[in-house]
Design a protein around this motif. Structure first.
Motif, mmCIF file in Angstrom:
data_model
loop_
_atom_site.group_PDB
_atom_site.id
_atom_site.type_symbol
_atom_site.label_atom_id
_atom_site.label_comp_id
_atom_site.label_asym_id
_atom_site.label_seq_id
_atom_site.Cartn_x
_atom_site.Cartn_y
_atom_site.Cartn_z
ATOM 1 N N ILE A 12 0.847 -1.204 0.000
ATOM 2 C CA ILE A 12 0.000 0.000 0.000
ATOM 3 C C ILE A 12 0.878 1.248 0.000
ATOM 4 C CG2 ILE A 12 -1.623 1.367 1.371
ATOM 5 C CD1 ILE A 12 -2.809 -1.324 2.354
ATOM 6 N N GLU A 13 1.896 1.254 0.829
ATOM 7 C CA GLU A 13 2.799 2.405 0.877
ATOM 8 C C GLU A 13 3.421 2.677 -0.490
ATOM 9 O OE1 GLU A 13 4.479 2.690 5.413
ATOM 10 O OE2 GLU A 13 5.530 1.335 4.043
ATOM 11 N N LEU A 14 3.874 1.621 -1.151
ATOM 12 C CA LEU A 14 4.555 1.790 -2.433
ATOM 13 C C LEU A 14 3.598 2.248 -3.520
ATOM 14 C CD1 LEU A 14 6.818 -1.394 -2.369
ATOM 15 C CD2 LEU A 14 7.576 0.977 -2.138
ATOM 16 N N GLU A 15 2.423 1.635 -3.593
ATOM 17 C CA GLU A 15 1.526 1.898 -4.717
ATOM 18 C C GLU A 15 0.710 3.169 -4.545
ATOM 19 O OE1 GLU A 15 -0.656 -1.466 -6.172
ATOM 20 O OE2 GLU A 15 1.054 -2.809 -5.894
ATOM 21 N N TYR A 16 0.496 3.612 -3.303
ATOM 22 C CA TYR A 16 -0.262 4.842 -3.075
ATOM 23 C C TYR A 16 0.634 6.001 -2.652
ATOM 24 C CZ TYR A 16 -4.581 2.253 -3.675
ATOM 25 O OH TYR A 16 -5.604 1.500 -4.206
ATOM 26 N N THR A 70 -7.603 -0.952 -4.967
ATOM 27 C CA THR A 70 -6.947 -2.133 -5.520
ATOM 28 C C THR A 70 -5.448 -2.122 -5.228
ATOM 29 O OG1 THR A 70 -6.598 -1.042 -7.645
ATOM 30 C CG2 THR A 70 -8.640 -2.300 -7.372
ATOM 31 N N LEU A 71 -4.873 -3.310 -5.318
ATOM 32 C CA LEU A 71 -3.423 -3.485 -5.249
ATOM 33 C C LEU A 71 -3.001 -4.409 -6.383
ATOM 34 C CD1 LEU A 71 -2.341 -4.052 -1.520
ATOM 35 C CD2 LEU A 71 -1.932 -2.037 -2.921
ATOM 36 N N SER A 72 -1.721 -4.397 -6.685
ATOM 37 C CA SER A 72 -1.211 -5.255 -7.746
ATOM 38 C C SER A 72 -1.050 -6.703 -7.283
ATOM 39 C CB SER A 72 0.135 -4.728 -8.252
ATOM 40 O OG SER A 72 1.087 -4.742 -7.196
ATOM 41 N N ILE A 73 -1.187 -6.932 -5.977
ATOM 42 C CA ILE A 73 -1.102 -8.291 -5.461
ATOM 43 C C ILE A 73 -2.462 -8.724 -4.917
ATOM 44 C CG2 ILE A 73 1.354 -8.133 -4.901
ATOM 45 C CD1 ILE A 73 0.535 -7.662 -1.972
ATOM 46 N N GLU A 74 -2.682 -10.019 -4.878
ATOM 47 C CA GLU A 74 -3.943 -10.547 -4.368
ATOM 48 C C GLU A 74 -3.990 -10.403 -2.850
ATOM 49 O OE1 GLU A 74 -6.526 -14.721 -4.432
ATOM 50 O OE2 GLU A 74 -4.697 -14.513 -5.624
ATOM 51 N N ILE A 75 -5.159 -10.038 -2.346
ATOM 52 C CA ILE A 75 -5.349 -9.873 -0.912
ATOM 53 C C ILE A 75 -6.144 -11.054 -0.372
ATOM 54 C CG2 ILE A 75 -6.349 -8.424 0.898
ATOM 55 C CD1 ILE A 75 -5.931 -6.028 -0.878
ATOM 56 N N ASN A 76 -5.647 -11.653 0.686
ATOM 57 C CA ASN A 76 -6.325 -12.786 1.307
ATOM 58 C C ASN A 76 -7.786 -12.427 1.603
ATOM 59 O OD1 ASN A 76 -7.271 -14.605 3.504
ATOM 60 N ND2 ASN A 76 -5.174 -15.385 3.405
ATOM 61 N N PRO A 77 -8.745 -13.299 1.248
ATOM 62 C CA PRO A 77 -10.166 -12.979 1.477
ATOM 63 C C PRO A 77 -10.532 -12.776 2.943
ATOM 64 C CG PRO A 77 -9.875 -15.260 0.740
ATOM 65 C CD PRO A 77 -8.571 -14.581 0.542
ATOM 66 N N LEU A 78 -9.684 -13.212 3.872
ATOM 67 C CA LEU A 78 -9.956 -12.979 5.284
ATOM 68 C C LEU A 78 -9.576 -11.565 5.729
ATOM 69 C CD1 LEU A 78 -8.825 -16.306 7.035
ATOM 70 C CD2 LEU A 78 -11.156 -15.480 6.659
ATOM 71 N N LEU A 79 -8.900 -10.815 4.835
ATOM 72 C CA LEU A 79 -8.447 -9.474 5.199
ATOM 73 C C LEU A 79 -9.482 -8.428 4.793
ATOM 74 C CD1 LEU A 79 -4.646 -9.385 4.263
ATOM 75 C CD2 LEU A 79 -5.679 -9.669 6.504
ATOM 76 N N ASP A 80 -9.883 -7.623 5.755
ATOM 77 C CA ASP A 80 -10.731 -6.458 5.526
ATOM 78 C C ASP A 80 -9.927 -5.255 6.005
ATOM 79 O OD1 ASP A 80 -12.609 -4.475 5.357
ATOM 80 O OD2 ASP A 80 -13.886 -5.228 6.965
ATOM 81 N N MET A 81 -9.418 -4.439 5.072
ATOM 82 C CA MET A 81 -8.459 -3.402 5.412
ATOM 83 C C MET A 81 -9.037 -2.029 5.078
ATOM 84 S SD MET A 81 -4.917 -5.236 4.194
ATOM 85 C CE MET A 81 -3.923 -4.297 5.363
ATOM 86 N N SER A 82 -8.958 -1.138 6.046
ATOM 87 C CA SER A 82 -9.463 0.219 5.852
ATOM 88 C C SER A 82 -8.533 1.200 6.558
ATOM 89 C CB SER A 82 -10.883 0.346 6.411
ATOM 90 O OG SER A 82 -11.375 1.657 6.261
ATOM 91 N N GLY A 83 -8.167 2.281 5.848
ATOM 92 C CA GLY A 83 -7.250 3.257 6.433
ATOM 93 C C GLY A 83 -7.759 4.667 6.300
ATOM 94 N N TRP A 84 -7.378 5.505 7.274
ATOM 95 C CA TRP A 84 -7.735 6.922 7.277
ATOM 96 C C TRP A 84 -6.475 7.755 7.086
ATOM 97 C CZ3 TRP A 84 -11.185 7.047 12.317
ATOM 98 C CH2 TRP A 84 -12.423 6.431 12.034
ATOM 99 N N GLU A 85 -6.588 8.757 6.226
ATOM 100 C CA GLU A 85 -5.506 9.718 6.028
ATOM 101 C C GLU A 85 -5.344 10.546 7.318
ATOM 102 O OE1 GLU A 85 -4.135 13.518 5.689
ATOM 103 O OE2 GLU A 85 -6.316 13.299 5.395
#
Length: 263
Positions: A12-16, A70-85
């Protein structure tokens, strides 16, 4: 899974083109409800480079993966990820946002770097609003209890979330401080008796993966919920919402973060 979570955060850091200051679990694993099938509800706080903030247009201040982003890599379906600026985060922190303050108390931390989060944690006692917290958790309890009553079934997960919200309110009434996140710590506020016994049984059942529980008298829990919601609503009405304005301090923290992270 922890290593995979850290790899996704780095991606996430690299792509965003951001730096993630903090990432934790804010779901059932942090609360102490998890079973083997539980999701990983990862919440994170990130900061952009200076030029991102030098704009006359408001920009998107939330990342949600894989739901909206989105990311260029697949995210495990068990992961629910949310971030705030970060500026969104600090505005919510100024309002004593209960979800954010609970993130900061999480015992499941996957990443913490730079000094911003420690500074926020040190400020939490002054930012914390008993009124905001209690009202937030009353609303959670009432909303989930309505679902339980409508379905007329002993949904263990919903009952645990209801009880956790009520115990959070009770903690604030008794101690006037930021409550712990974990259910196992909150439940210690209950005196020995039928309610505590039933609550511990619900917790044990959830941890082994049982969705419903029909072998205890849930009216004991139901009566407790109704009584405590009424009490907490009355208690919250008497509380003042006035807090010292921390805006200048938070503005300075934001500037210091940009300098520390990107200099």
């Amino acid at each position: 899974m922890k290593q995979q979570i850290r790899e996704v955060l780095k991606r996430i850091e690299l792509e965003y083109d951001v730096q993630i200051l903090f990432a934790c679990d804010a779901g059932s694993r942090a609360l102490g409800f998890a079973d083997q099938e539980s999701d990983y509800d990862i919440r994170f706080i990130y900061v952009h480079k200076l030029n991102w903030y030098l704009s006359i247009d408001q920009k998107k201040d939330v990342l949600e993966l894989p739901k909206q982003d989105t990311l260029s890599i697949e995210i495990n379906p068990l992961l629910d990820m949310s971030g705030w600026e970060l500026t969104k985060t600090l505005r919510l922190f100024r309002k004593s946002n209960p979800s954010l303050i609970e993130w900061l108390q999480s015992n499941e931390i996957y990443l913490q770097q730079y000094s911003t989060i420690e500074k926020m944690k040190a400020m939490t006692g002054n930012i914390f609003s008993s009124k905001s917290f209690i009202i937030h958790h009353i609303n959670i309890a009432k909303r989930n209890f309505d679902v339980v009553l409508a379905k007329k079934e002993g949904n263990i997960k919903l009952y645990l979330y209801i009880l956790r919200s009520i115990l959070t309110g009770q903690w604030i009434v008794k101690y006037g401080s930021v409550p712990p996140v974990e259910f196992q710590k909150l439940i210690q506020i209950l005196s020995p008796g039928q309610v505590k016994k039933a609550a511990l049984k619900l917790l044990s059942a959830k941890q082994v993966g049982e969705p419903l529980l029909n072998d205890i008298d849930l009216t004991i829990i139901d009566d407790f919920i109704v009584k405590e919601i009424d009490f907490l609503e009355s208690y919250a009405k008497q509380l003042s919402k006035s807090q010292p304005d921390p805006t200048n301090t938070l503005n300075q923290l934001f500037r210091e973060t940009l300098e520390e992270v990107w200099s």
